[in-house]
Motif scaffolding. Structure first.
Motif, PDB file in Angstrom:
ATOM      1  N   GLN A  77       0.827  -1.208   0.000  1.00  8.08           N
ATOM      2  CA  GLN A  77       0.000   0.000   0.000  1.00  8.08           C
ATOM      3  C   GLN A  77       0.862   1.259   0.000  1.00  8.08           C
ATOM      4  OE1 GLN A  77      -0.920  -2.751   2.025  1.00  8.08           O
ATOM      5  NE2 GLN A  77      -2.415  -3.248   0.454  1.00  8.08           N
ATOM      6  N   THR A  78       1.965   1.232   0.722  1.00  8.88           N
ATOM      7  CA  THR A  78       2.869   2.385   0.720  1.00  8.88           C
ATOM      8  C   THR A  78       3.390   2.626  -0.693  1.00  8.88           C
ATOM      9  OG1 THR A  78       3.511   1.908   3.011  1.00  8.88           O
ATOM     10  CG2 THR A  78       4.954   3.378   1.753  1.00  8.88           C
ATOM     11  N   GLU A 110       2.696   5.434  15.371  1.00  6.01           N
ATOM     12  CA  GLU A 110       3.926   4.676  15.132  1.00  6.01           C
ATOM     13  C   GLU A 110       3.986   4.159  13.706  1.00  6.01           C
ATOM     14  OE1 GLU A 110       5.606   1.631  17.720  1.00  6.01           O
ATOM     15  OE2 GLU A 110       4.684   2.691  19.400  1.00  6.01           O
ATOM     16  N   ASP A 111       2.912   3.553  13.251  1.00  5.66           N
ATOM     17  CA  ASP A 111       2.871   3.032  11.890  1.00  5.66           C
ATOM     18  C   ASP A 111       2.911   4.162  10.868  1.00  5.66           C
ATOM     19  OD1 ASP A 111       2.739   0.272  12.539  1.00  5.66           O
ATOM     20  OD2 ASP A 111       0.602   0.481  12.980  1.00  5.66           O
ATOM     21  N   LEU A 112       2.163   5.223  11.103  1.00  2.00           N
ATOM     22  CA  LEU A 112       2.116   6.325  10.146  1.00  2.00           C
ATOM     23  C   LEU A 112       3.450   7.049  10.025  1.00  2.00           C
ATOM     24  CD1 LEU A 112      -1.449   7.821  10.620  1.00  2.00           C
ATOM     25  CD2 LEU A 112      -0.522   6.700   8.585  1.00  2.00           C
ATOM     26  N   ILE A 113       4.200   7.138  11.095  1.00  2.00           N
ATOM     27  CA  ILE A 113       5.534   7.754  11.024  1.00  2.00           C
ATOM     28  C   ILE A 113       6.398   6.983  10.025  1.00  2.00           C
ATOM     29  CG2 ILE A 113       7.695   8.091  12.311  1.00  2.00           C
ATOM     30  CD1 ILE A 113       5.875   8.870  14.742  1.00  2.00           C
ATOM     31  N   LYS A 114       6.388   5.658  10.108  1.00  5.13           N
ATOM     32  CA  LYS A 114       7.176   4.826   9.185  1.00  5.13           C
ATOM     33  C   LYS A 114       6.681   4.990   7.747  1.00  5.13           C
ATOM     34  CE  LYS A 114       7.931   1.412  12.776  1.00  5.13           C
ATOM     35  NZ  LYS A 114       7.424   0.161  13.327  1.00  5.13           N
ATOM     36  N   ILE A 115       5.371   4.984   7.569  1.00  4.47           N
ATOM     37  CA  ILE A 115       4.771   5.086   6.233  1.00  4.47           C
ATOM     38  C   ILE A 115       5.069   6.451   5.620  1.00  4.47           C
ATOM     39  CG2 ILE A 115       2.552   5.215   5.015  1.00  4.47           C
ATOM     40  CD1 ILE A 115       1.580   3.068   7.160  1.00  4.47           C
ATOM     41  N   VAL A 116       4.816   7.516   6.373  1.00  4.89           N
ATOM     42  CA  VAL A 116       5.022   8.872   5.851  1.00  4.89           C
ATOM     43  C   VAL A 116       6.503   9.127   5.584  1.00  4.89           C
ATOM     44  CG1 VAL A 116       4.750  11.348   6.341  1.00  4.89           C
ATOM     45  CG2 VAL A 116       2.885   9.758   6.835  1.00  4.89           C
ATOM     46  N   LYS A 117       7.372   8.563   6.401  1.00  5.77           N
ATOM     47  CA  LYS A 117       8.819   8.714   6.162  1.00  5.77           C
ATOM     48  C   LYS A 117       9.189   8.130   4.797  1.00  5.77           C
ATOM     49  CE  LYS A 117      13.327   7.903   8.205  1.00  5.77           C
ATOM     50  NZ  LYS A 117      14.082   7.382   9.341  1.00  5.77           N
TER      51      LYS A 117
END
Length: 166
Positions: free
Chosen positions: A51-52, A79-86
Protein backbone atom coordinates in the motif's frame (compact mmCIF):
# COMPACT_ATOMS: atom_id res chain seq x y z
CA UNK A 1 -2.30 -0.55 11.18
CA UNK A 2 -5.51 -1.15 9.27
CA UNK A 3 -7.11 0.99 6.60
CA UNK A 4 -10.58 1.30 5.15
CA UNK A 5 -9.77 2.57 1.68
CA UNK A 6 -7.28 4.21 -0.62
CA UNK A 7 -8.53 6.77 -3.14
CA UNK A 8 -6.24 7.30 -6.13
CA UNK A 9 -8.13 10.46 -7.06
CA UNK A 10 -9.83 12.51 -4.31
CA UNK A 11 -11.13 16.07 -4.74
CA UNK A 12 -13.05 16.28 -1.46
CA UNK A 13 -10.25 16.23 1.12
CA UNK A 14 -7.82 18.99 0.24
CA UNK A 15 -6.97 21.26 -2.67
CA UNK A 16 -6.59 19.90 -6.19
CA UNK A 17 -6.65 16.25 -7.11
CA UNK A 18 -5.17 14.27 -4.24
CA UNK A 19 -4.52 10.70 -3.26
CA UNK A 20 -6.00 9.80 0.11
CA UNK A 21 -6.18 6.94 2.51
CA UNK A 22 -8.37 6.30 5.52
CA UNK A 23 -6.94 4.56 8.60
CA UNK A 24 -9.33 2.70 10.87
CA UNK A 25 -9.76 3.04 14.58
CA UNK A 26 -11.22 6.06 16.36
CA UNK A 27 -12.19 6.65 19.98
CA UNK A 28 -14.32 9.77 19.44
CA UNK A 29 -17.68 8.41 18.27
CA UNK A 30 -18.80 11.80 16.91
CA UNK A 31 -22.54 12.11 16.39
CA UNK A 32 -23.32 11.48 12.69
CA UNK A 33 -19.70 10.72 11.81
CA UNK A 34 -19.42 10.19 8.05
CA UNK A 35 -17.11 7.18 8.54
CA UNK A 36 -18.76 5.19 11.36
CA UNK A 37 -17.39 1.85 10.16
CA UNK A 38 -13.86 3.27 10.32
CA UNK A 39 -14.14 3.75 14.08
CA UNK A 40 -13.56 0.01 14.54
CA UNK A 41 -9.78 -0.60 14.74
CA UNK A 42 -10.36 -4.14 13.38
CA UNK A 43 -12.22 -2.94 10.28
CA UNK A 44 -10.56 -2.94 6.88
CA UNK A 45 -7.35 -4.43 5.62
CA UNK A 46 -3.89 -4.65 7.12
CA UNK A 47 -1.50 -2.01 5.72
CA UNK A 48 1.64 -3.44 4.14
CA UNK A 49 4.55 -2.10 2.09
CA UNK A 50 2.39 -2.81 -0.98
CA UNK A 51 0.00 0.00 0.00
CA UNK A 52 2.87 2.38 0.72
CA UNK A 53 4.30 1.71 -2.75
CA UNK A 54 0.83 2.18 -4.28
CA UNK A 55 0.58 5.64 -2.67
CA UNK A 56 4.09 6.57 -3.86
CA UNK A 57 3.20 5.50 -7.42
CA UNK A 58 0.07 7.66 -7.37
CA UNK A 59 1.98 10.67 -6.01
CA UNK A 60 4.41 10.47 -8.93
CA UNK A 61 1.57 11.32 -11.33
CA UNK A 62 1.63 14.96 -12.47
CA UNK A 63 -2.09 15.44 -11.90
CA UNK A 64 -1.85 14.49 -8.20
CA UNK A 65 -1.27 17.55 -6.02
CA UNK A 66 -0.68 15.74 -2.76
CA UNK A 67 -1.68 13.17 -0.17
CA UNK A 68 -4.42 13.34 2.45
CA UNK A 69 -4.54 11.05 5.50
CA UNK A 70 -7.90 10.64 7.24
CA UNK A 71 -9.76 8.12 9.31
CA UNK A 72 -10.87 6.92 11.65
CA UNK A 73 -8.31 8.80 13.68
CA UNK A 74 -4.79 8.87 12.19
CA UNK A 75 -3.21 9.88 15.49
CA UNK A 76 -4.29 6.58 17.02
CA UNK A 77 -1.79 4.95 14.62
CA UNK A 78 1.17 7.31 14.93
CA UNK A 79 3.93 4.68 15.13
CA UNK A 80 2.87 3.03 11.89
CA UNK A 81 2.12 6.33 10.15
CA UNK A 82 5.53 7.75 11.02
CA UNK A 83 7.18 4.83 9.18
CA UNK A 84 4.77 5.09 6.23
CA UNK A 85 5.02 8.87 5.85
CA UNK A 86 8.82 8.71 6.16
CA UNK A 87 8.93 6.33 3.18
CA UNK A 88 6.50 8.52 1.22
CA UNK A 89 8.51 11.67 2.01
CA UNK A 90 11.63 9.92 0.72
CA UNK A 91 9.97 9.56 -2.68
CA UNK A 92 7.73 12.65 -2.92
CA UNK A 93 7.79 16.28 -1.87
CA UNK A 94 4.08 16.82 -2.56
CA UNK A 95 1.95 18.26 0.22
CA UNK A 96 0.55 16.04 2.93
CA UNK A 97 -2.70 16.95 4.69
CA UNK A 98 -3.75 15.04 7.79
CA UNK A 99 -7.08 15.17 9.63
CA UNK A 100 -7.59 14.63 13.36
CA UNK A 101 -10.24 15.00 16.01
CA UNK A 102 -7.46 15.94 18.40
CA UNK A 103 -6.53 19.60 18.68
CA UNK A 104 -3.12 20.77 17.51
CA UNK A 105 -2.34 22.00 21.04
CA UNK A 106 -2.72 18.41 22.33
CA UNK A 107 -0.86 16.70 19.47
CA UNK A 108 2.17 18.99 19.60
CA UNK A 109 2.77 17.90 23.21
CA UNK A 110 2.82 14.15 22.47
CA UNK A 111 6.21 12.97 21.17
CA UNK A 112 5.08 10.63 18.36
CA UNK A 113 2.17 12.88 17.37
CA UNK A 114 4.52 15.85 17.06
CA UNK A 115 6.92 13.76 15.01
CA UNK A 116 4.11 12.79 12.62
CA UNK A 117 2.91 16.40 12.46
CA UNK A 118 6.41 17.56 11.58
CA UNK A 119 6.33 15.32 8.50
CA UNK A 120 3.06 16.81 7.24
CA UNK A 121 2.08 20.22 5.86
CA UNK A 122 -1.52 20.84 6.90
CA UNK A 123 -3.63 19.64 9.83
CA UNK A 124 -7.39 19.88 9.90
CA UNK A 125 -8.11 19.51 13.61
CA UNK A 126 -11.10 19.25 15.90
CA UNK A 127 -13.91 16.78 16.38
CA UNK A 128 -16.86 16.86 14.02
CA UNK A 129 -19.71 18.56 15.89
CA UNK A 130 -23.13 17.93 14.35
CA UNK A 131 -24.59 21.14 15.79
CA UNK A 132 -21.84 23.14 14.05
CA UNK A 133 -22.12 21.34 10.70
CA UNK A 134 -21.66 23.71 7.77
CA UNK A 135 -21.70 22.39 4.20
CA UNK A 136 -20.13 25.62 2.91
CA UNK A 137 -16.80 24.97 4.63
CA UNK A 138 -13.82 23.88 2.56
CA UNK A 139 -12.55 20.42 3.45
CA UNK A 140 -14.13 20.12 6.88
CA UNK A 141 -17.52 19.34 8.33
CA UNK A 142 -18.11 21.68 11.24
CA UNK A 143 -17.19 25.28 12.03
CA UNK A 144 -15.09 24.40 15.10
CA UNK A 145 -12.52 22.64 12.92
CA UNK A 146 -9.38 24.52 11.87
CA UNK A 147 -7.07 24.24 8.87
CA UNK A 148 -3.57 24.71 10.24
CA UNK A 149 -0.24 25.34 8.52
CA UNK A 150 1.81 22.83 10.49
CA UNK A 151 5.30 24.00 9.56
CA UNK A 152 4.60 27.67 10.34
CA UNK A 153 2.85 26.67 13.57
CA UNK A 154 5.81 24.58 14.72
CA UNK A 155 8.22 27.38 13.80
CA UNK A 156 6.19 30.08 15.59
CA UNK A 157 5.20 27.86 18.54
CA UNK A 158 1.53 28.86 18.07
CA UNK A 159 -1.30 27.91 15.75
CA UNK A 160 -1.05 29.55 12.33
CA UNK A 161 -4.16 29.04 10.22
CA UNK A 162 -3.78 28.31 6.52
CA UNK A 163 -4.99 31.27 4.47
CA UNK A 164 -8.20 30.77 2.54
CA UNK A 165 -9.61 27.83 4.51
CA UNK A 166 -10.91 29.29 7.78
Amino acid sequence: MRYGQIRKYDVANGPGIRTSFFVTGCHANCKNCFNKEYMDPNFGNLWTDKQTQEIITYLKKDEIEGLTILGGEPFESTEDLIKIVKKIRGESDKSIWIFSGFLYEILVNIENAKKLLSMCDVLVDGLFVEELKDLRLKFKGSSNQRTIDIQKSLENKKVILLDGYN
